[in-house]
Write a protein that holds these residues in place. Structure first.
Motif, PDB file in Angstrom:
ATOM      1  N   GLY A   1       4.058 -11.168   9.847  1.00 24.01           N
ATOM      2  CA  GLY A   1       2.609 -11.219   9.703  1.00 24.01           C
ATOM      3  C   GLY A   1       2.157 -11.735   8.356  1.00 24.01           C
ATOM      4  O   GLY A   1       0.962 -11.857   8.115  1.00 24.01           O
TER       5      GLY A   1
ATOM      6  N   PHE B   1       1.840  -9.614   1.336  1.00 23.76           N
ATOM      7  CA  PHE B   1       0.696  -9.310   0.477  1.00 23.76           C
ATOM      8  C   PHE B   1       0.974  -9.753  -0.950  1.00 23.76           C
ATOM      9  O   PHE B   1       2.115 -10.039  -1.331  1.00 23.76           O
ATOM     10  CB  PHE B   1       0.356  -7.826   0.539  1.00 23.76           C
TER      11      PHE B   1
ATOM     12  N   ARG C   1      -4.457 -16.490   3.442  1.00 26.51           N
ATOM     13  CA  ARG C   1      -5.569 -16.150   4.316  1.00 26.51           C
ATOM     14  C   ARG C   1      -6.014 -14.731   3.990  1.00 26.51           C
ATOM     15  O   ARG C   1      -5.361 -14.020   3.230  1.00 26.51           O
ATOM     16  CB  ARG C   1      -5.149 -16.270   5.782  1.00 26.51           C
ATOM     17  N   ARG C   2      -7.131 -14.335   4.519  1.00 19.99           N
ATOM     18  CA  ARG C   2      -7.643 -12.984   4.304  1.00 19.99           C
ATOM     19  C   ARG C   2      -7.504 -12.159   5.576  1.00 19.99           C
ATOM     20  O   ARG C   2      -7.820 -12.632   6.673  1.00 19.99           O
ATOM     21  CB  ARG C   2      -9.116 -13.042   3.893  1.00 19.99           C
ATOM     22  N   ASP C   3      -7.024 -10.933   5.403  1.00 21.26           N
ATOM     23  CA  ASP C   3      -6.948 -10.030   6.541  1.00 21.26           C
ATOM     24  C   ASP C   3      -8.375  -9.707   6.982  1.00 21.26           C
ATOM     25  O   ASP C   3      -9.189  -9.266   6.168  1.00 21.26           O
ATOM     26  CB  ASP C   3      -6.212  -8.739   6.150  1.00 21.26           C
TER      27      ASP C   3
ATOM     28  N   ARG D   1      -9.682  -7.341   8.605  1.00 22.95           N
ATOM     29  CA  ARG D   1     -10.084  -5.939   8.551  1.00 22.95           C
ATOM     30  C   ARG D   1     -10.194  -5.424   7.128  1.00 22.95           C
ATOM     31  O   ARG D   1     -11.150  -4.747   6.766  1.00 22.95           O
ATOM     32  CB  ARG D   1      -9.084  -5.070   9.326  1.00 22.95           C
ATOM     33  N   THR D   2      -9.201  -5.783   6.291  1.00 24.29           N
ATOM     34  CA  THR D   2      -9.157  -5.229   4.935  1.00 24.29           C
ATOM     35  C   THR D   2      -9.645  -6.202   3.874  1.00 24.29           C
ATOM     36  O   THR D   2     -10.015  -5.779   2.780  1.00 24.29           O
ATOM     37  CB  THR D   2      -7.724  -4.810   4.585  1.00 24.29           C
TER      38      THR D   2
ATOM     39  N   TYR E   1      -7.695  -8.175   2.404  1.00 16.97           N
ATOM     40  CA  TYR E   1      -6.563  -8.420   1.519  1.00 16.97           C
ATOM     41  C   TYR E   1      -6.016  -9.837   1.733  1.00 16.97           C
ATOM     42  O   TYR E   1      -6.058 -10.374   2.841  1.00 16.97           O
ATOM     43  CB  TYR E   1      -5.443  -7.412   1.773  1.00 16.97           C
ATOM     44  N   ARG E   2      -5.472 -10.379   0.676  1.00 16.02           N
ATOM     45  CA  ARG E   2      -4.799 -11.681   0.772  1.00 16.02           C
ATOM     46  C   ARG E   2      -3.479 -11.521   1.522  1.00 16.02           C
ATOM     47  O   ARG E   2      -2.709 -10.603   1.233  1.00 16.02           O
ATOM     48  CB  ARG E   2      -4.524 -12.255  -0.619  1.00 16.02           C
ATOM     49  N   VAL E   3      -3.241 -12.458   2.440  1.00 17.91           N
ATOM     50  CA  VAL E   3      -1.992 -12.453   3.185  1.00 17.91           C
ATOM     51  C   VAL E   3      -1.359 -13.838   3.037  1.00 17.91           C
ATOM     52  O   VAL E   3      -1.981 -14.860   3.347  1.00 17.91           O
ATOM     53  CB  VAL E   3      -2.219 -12.143   4.684  1.00 17.91           C
TER      54      VAL E   3
ATOM     55  N   ASP F   1       1.226 -16.428   4.228  1.00 17.60           N
ATOM     56  CA  ASP F   1       2.130 -16.809   5.310  1.00 17.60           C
ATOM     57  C   ASP F   1       3.253 -17.677   4.739  1.00 17.60           C
ATOM     58  O   ASP F   1       3.367 -17.854   3.526  1.00 17.60           O
ATOM     59  CB  ASP F   1       1.387 -17.518   6.423  1.00 17.60           C
TER      60      ASP F   1
END
Length: 239
Positions: free
Chosen positions: A126, A129, A156-158, A160-161, A163-165, A167
């Motif tokens: 997924g 972070f 990308r940004r989650d 829901r939160t 947060y930076r994700v 990939d």
């Protein structure tokens, strides 16, 4: 070359055009753009050209592959306006750009050669972070945020939160940026390198494209030499 320019040497627009595989309209356009010196006119208003125009056209066409149309046009216009220093400045800028492109290629090759495949660790399905990625690279999260602000890394940004994700592609860009920064490259110089990686579709395709990149730069360098030779002939013809 200048001694051959006799008063009887006259070329019709069609003669000049055919000699270079062009249309007469193209020749007229080049004259209007200042690429060719102004043509003389017959009593009936027809254009007549001379070997000097032929030399100018050969110089312009030779300059095109190495400098591109806008710069080649500006060089010829400067020469025809008796501003050789401006023409030389434009040529110098093209050589400086070619040198910068060579440095870019060298930096990409160096970064790919020294890149540690396991330096960032595995990427979670997924995404990763910012904290874990920063620890794996041995940098601060603030550094990753600065690279993001510079457009070098695109997490990308989650939804829901917030947060930076990161990939797989974002981790790749972060690793490459990290390697280039370790080599001393400034952020503004890293940006085009990352752009090349993205355009190639990743590191593996980029490696396969490096030989082609080398070829393009070599062709530009040789084209600049050919253009310089023809321009020198034209400068001599002008006297």
């Amino acid at each position: 070359m200048g001694k051959k320019l006799q008063s009887t040497d006259r070329l019709r627009p069609v003669d000049l055009a055919r000699g270079h595989g062009l249309s007469t309209q193209a020749v007229r356009n080049y004259e209007e753009a200042g690429i060719l010196p102004a043509a003389a006119r017959t009593p009936h208003g027809y254009r007549t050209y001379t070997p000097l125009h032929d030399s100018a056209l050969r110089a312009f066409l030779a300059l095109l592959p190495g400098h591109g149309h806008p710069t080649a046009t500006a060089i010829m216009r400067a020469v025809n306006e008796s501003k050789p220093d401006e023409a030389f400045r434009l040529i110098d800028e093209s050589h400086a750009q070619l040198l910068e492109d060579r440095r870019t290629l060298r930096d990409v090759e160096s970064a790919l050669r020294d890149l540690d495949p396991g330096s960032a660790g595995p990427t979670e399905p997924g995404g990763t972070f910012i904290g874990p990625l920063a620890r794996r690279l041995g940098i601060r999260p603030a550094t990753l945020r600065a690279w993001e602000d510079a457009g070098l890394v695109r997490p990308r940004r989650d939804p829901r939160t917030g947060y930076r994700v990161y990939d797989e592609a974002a981790v790749r860009d972060a690793r490459l940026t990290h390697q280039l920064r370790r080599g001393g490259s400034p952020l503004e110089r890293i940006a085009p390198l990352i752009a090349h990686v993205r355009a190639a579709g990743g590191l593996a395709p980029l490696e396969a494209a490096l030989a082609e990149w080398h070829g393009r730069l070599a062709a530009r360098g040789r084209a600049m030499l050919a253009g310089a030779a023809e321009l020198e002939e034209y400068l001599r013809a002008r006297g």
